[in-house]
Design a protein around this motif. Structure first.
Motif, PDB file in Angstrom:
ATOM      1  N   VAL A   2       0.679  -1.232   0.028  1.00 21.52           N
ATOM      2  CA  VAL A   2       0.060   0.099   0.121  1.00 21.52           C
ATOM      3  C   VAL A   2       0.799   1.236  -0.079  1.00 21.52           C
ATOM      4  O   VAL A   2       0.306   2.302   0.080  1.00 21.52           O
ATOM      5  CB  VAL A   2      -1.071  -0.031   1.074  1.00 21.52           C
ATOM      6  N   GLU A   3       2.096   1.145  -0.072  1.00 25.04           N
ATOM      7  CA  GLU A   3       3.108   2.191  -0.133  1.00 25.04           C
ATOM      8  C   GLU A   3       2.654   3.099  -1.309  1.00 25.04           C
ATOM      9  O   GLU A   3       2.447   2.802  -2.313  1.00 25.04           O
ATOM     10  CB  GLU A   3       4.480   1.837  -0.382  1.00 25.04           C
ATOM     11  N   GLY A   4       2.748   4.504  -0.682  1.00 23.24           N
ATOM     12  CA  GLY A   4       2.321   5.427  -1.836  1.00 23.24           C
ATOM     13  C   GLY A   4       0.973   5.750  -1.889  1.00 23.24           C
ATOM     14  O   GLY A   4       0.438   6.726  -3.086  1.00 23.24           O
ATOM     15  N   GLN A   5       0.209   4.878  -1.308  1.00 22.88           N
ATOM     16  CA  GLN A   5      -1.287   4.848  -1.600  1.00 22.88           C
ATOM     17  C   GLN A   5      -2.012   5.820  -0.517  1.00 22.88           C
ATOM     18  O   GLN A   5      -1.265   6.105   0.380  1.00 22.88           O
ATOM     19  CB  GLN A   5      -1.840   3.717  -1.846  1.00 22.88           C
ATOM     20  N   GLY A   6      -3.393   6.205  -0.727  1.00 25.58           N
ATOM     21  CA  GLY A   6      -3.858   7.114   0.462  1.00 25.58           C
ATOM     22  C   GLY A   6      -4.308   6.491   1.790  1.00 25.58           C
ATOM     23  O   GLY A   6      -3.961   5.235   1.903  1.00 25.58           O
ATOM     24  N   VAL A   7      -4.858   7.027   2.803  1.00 28.36           N
ATOM     25  CA  VAL A   7      -5.069   6.823   3.857  1.00 28.36           C
ATOM     26  C   VAL A   7      -6.159   5.519   3.842  1.00 28.36           C
ATOM     27  O   VAL A   7      -5.931   4.809   4.664  1.00 28.36           O
ATOM     28  CB  VAL A   7      -5.490   8.008   4.849  1.00 28.36           C
ATOM     29  N   SER A  29      -8.093   1.718  20.385  1.00 30.43           N
ATOM     30  CA  SER A  29      -7.919   2.360  21.639  1.00 30.43           C
ATOM     31  C   SER A  29      -6.434   2.838  21.614  1.00 30.43           C
ATOM     32  O   SER A  29      -5.967   3.730  22.214  1.00 30.43           O
ATOM     33  CB  SER A  29      -8.176   1.042  22.693  1.00 30.43           C
ATOM     34  N   LEU A  30      -5.413   1.962  21.213  1.00 35.70           N
ATOM     35  CA  LEU A  30      -4.178   2.460  20.813  1.00 35.70           C
ATOM     36  C   LEU A  30      -4.121   3.878  20.131  1.00 35.70           C
ATOM     37  O   LEU A  30      -3.332   4.752  20.545  1.00 35.70           O
ATOM     38  CB  LEU A  30      -3.034   1.377  20.316  1.00 35.70           C
ATOM     39  N   ALA A  31      -4.625   3.854  19.177  1.00 37.94           N
ATOM     40  CA  ALA A  31      -4.779   5.215  18.167  1.00 37.94           C
ATOM     41  C   ALA A  31      -5.262   6.131  19.190  1.00 37.94           C
ATOM     42  O   ALA A  31      -4.819   7.465  19.074  1.00 37.94           O
ATOM     43  CB  ALA A  31      -5.623   4.687  17.027  1.00 37.94           C
ATOM     44  N   LEU A  32      -6.256   5.984  19.705  1.00 30.81           N
ATOM     45  CA  LEU A  32      -6.802   7.159  20.735  1.00 30.81           C
ATOM     46  C   LEU A  32      -5.647   7.416  21.842  1.00 30.81           C
ATOM     47  O   LEU A  32      -5.578   8.628  21.898  1.00 30.81           O
ATOM     48  CB  LEU A  32      -8.121   6.480  21.255  1.00 30.81           C
ATOM     49  N   GLU A  33      -5.003   6.745  22.283  1.00 31.24           N
ATOM     50  CA  GLU A  33      -4.332   6.884  23.410  1.00 31.24           C
ATOM     51  C   GLU A  33      -3.094   7.789  22.698  1.00 31.24           C
ATOM     52  O   GLU A  33      -2.506   8.846  23.372  1.00 31.24           O
ATOM     53  CB  GLU A  33      -3.684   5.638  23.764  1.00 31.24           C
ATOM     54  N   VAL A  34      -2.646   7.507  21.515  1.00 35.60           N
ATOM     55  CA  VAL A  34      -1.489   8.239  20.705  1.00 35.60           C
ATOM     56  C   VAL A  34      -2.097   9.628  20.514  1.00 35.60           C
ATOM     57  O   VAL A  34      -1.383  10.641  20.936  1.00 35.60           O
ATOM     58  CB  VAL A  34      -1.245   7.685  19.506  1.00 35.60           C
ATOM     59  N   CYS A  35      -3.307   9.908  20.224  1.00 33.93           N
ATOM     60  CA  CYS A  35      -3.985  11.051  19.763  1.00 33.93           C
ATOM     61  C   CYS A  35      -4.122  11.822  20.948  1.00 33.93           C
ATOM     62  O   CYS A  35      -4.098  13.153  21.207  1.00 33.93           O
ATOM     63  CB  CYS A  35      -5.420  11.157  19.247  1.00 33.93           C
ATOM     64  N   MET A  36      -4.336  11.309  22.239  1.00 35.07           N
ATOM     65  CA  MET A  36      -4.796  12.041  23.438  1.00 35.07           C
ATOM     66  C   MET A  36      -3.644  12.042  24.253  1.00 35.07           C
ATOM     67  O   MET A  36      -3.427  12.674  25.428  1.00 35.07           O
ATOM     68  CB  MET A  36      -5.724  11.234  24.336  1.00 35.07           C
ATOM     69  N   ALA A  37      -2.261  11.790  23.820  1.00 34.87           N
ATOM     70  CA  ALA A  37      -0.835  11.597  24.376  1.00 34.87           C
ATOM     71  C   ALA A  37      -0.679  13.082  25.272  1.00 34.87           C
ATOM     72  O   ALA A  37      -0.088  13.230  26.190  1.00 34.87           O
ATOM     73  CB  ALA A  37       0.140  11.079  23.874  1.00 34.87           C
ATOM     74  N   ASP A  38      -0.835  14.284  24.304  1.00 34.78           N
ATOM     75  CA  ASP A  38      -0.464  15.743  24.903  1.00 34.78           C
ATOM     76  C   ASP A  38      -1.848  16.085  25.495  1.00 34.78           C
ATOM     77  O   ASP A  38      -1.816  17.397  25.830  1.00 34.78           O
ATOM     78  CB  ASP A  38      -0.242  16.474  23.800  1.00 34.78           C
ATOM     79  N   LYS A  46      -9.127  13.864  15.382  1.00 32.84           N
ATOM     80  CA  LYS A  46     -10.322  13.350  15.673  1.00 32.84           C
ATOM     81  C   LYS A  46     -10.948  12.945  14.336  1.00 32.84           C
ATOM     82  O   LYS A  46     -11.601  11.651  14.238  1.00 32.84           O
ATOM     83  CB  LYS A  46     -11.431  14.533  15.936  1.00 32.84           C
ATOM     84  N   GLU A  47     -10.811  13.591  12.928  1.00 30.16           N
ATOM     85  CA  GLU A  47     -11.025  12.844  11.915  1.00 30.16           C
ATOM     86  C   GLU A  47     -10.430  11.740  11.445  1.00 30.16           C
ATOM     87  O   GLU A  47     -11.158  10.836  10.918  1.00 30.16           O
ATOM     88  CB  GLU A  47     -10.850  13.963  10.448  1.00 30.16           C
ATOM     89  N   LEU A  48      -9.103  11.717  11.697  1.00 33.32           N
ATOM     90  CA  LEU A  48      -8.537  10.220  11.379  1.00 33.32           C
ATOM     91  C   LEU A  48      -9.296   9.267  12.411  1.00 33.32           C
ATOM     92  O   LEU A  48      -9.306   7.894  12.077  1.00 33.32           O
ATOM     93  CB  LEU A  48      -6.762  10.216  11.865  1.00 33.32           C
ATOM     94  N   LEU A  49      -9.443   9.370  13.717  1.00 35.18           N
ATOM     95  CA  LEU A  49     -10.063   8.250  14.683  1.00 35.18           C
ATOM     96  C   LEU A  49     -11.334   8.122  13.977  1.00 35.18           C
ATOM     97  O   LEU A  49     -11.799   6.865  14.219  1.00 35.18           O
ATOM     98  CB  LEU A  49     -10.281   8.859  15.876  1.00 35.18           C
ATOM     99  N   ARG A  50     -12.080   8.991  13.438  1.00 31.29           N
ATOM    100  CA  ARG A  50     -13.548   8.590  12.833  1.00 31.29           C
ATOM    101  C   ARG A  50     -13.460   7.783  11.611  1.00 31.29           C
ATOM    102  O   ARG A  50     -14.267   6.661  11.706  1.00 31.29           O
ATOM    103  CB  ARG A  50     -14.238   9.999  12.602  1.00 31.29           C
ATOM    104  N   ILE A  51     -12.581   8.018  10.779  1.00 27.83           N
ATOM    105  CA  ILE A  51     -12.359   7.270   9.805  1.00 27.83           C
ATOM    106  C   ILE A  51     -11.925   5.735  10.128  1.00 27.83           C
ATOM    107  O   ILE A  51     -12.221   4.854   9.656  1.00 27.83           O
ATOM    108  CB  ILE A  51     -11.357   7.993   8.499  1.00 27.83           C
ATOM    109  N   LEU A  52     -10.909   5.931  11.049  1.00 27.15           N
ATOM    110  CA  LEU A  52     -10.457   4.422  11.469  1.00 27.15           C
ATOM    111  C   LEU A  52     -11.402   3.623  12.119  1.00 27.15           C
ATOM    112  O   LEU A  52     -11.615   2.600  11.659  1.00 27.15           O
ATOM    113  CB  LEU A  52      -9.221   4.634  12.669  1.00 27.15           C
TER     114      LEU A  52
END
Length: 75
Positions: A2-7, A29-38, A46-52
């Protein structure tokens, strides 16, 4: 590959590799933790989490519970 292809292509590949619901839930849950790390989730995160969550076919109840848990953990 999938290299070079979209999200969407990458997220589809991830979702296809996570057959069990527990694995899909853990990935979100892991993606959410990374997003909330700060302590904040910016609009892009938020949009990436929604799409995920869509690609992982997770219930809104699970997502809401995880967000509440993550926000409580940051307090």
């Amino acid at each position: 590959l999938v290299e070079g292809q979209g999200v969407d292509v990458r997220l589809n590949a991830i979702a296809q590799g996570l057959v069990k619901i527990e694995h899909r839930q853990n990935a979100f849950s892991l993606a959410l933790e990374v997003c909330m790390a700060d302590g904040l989730a910016d609009p892009n995160e938020k949009e990436l989490l929604r799409i995920l969550a869509e690609h992982l076919e997770l219930s809104s109840e699970f997502i809401d519970a995880q967000i509440k848990l993550a926000m409580g953990a940051g307090s």
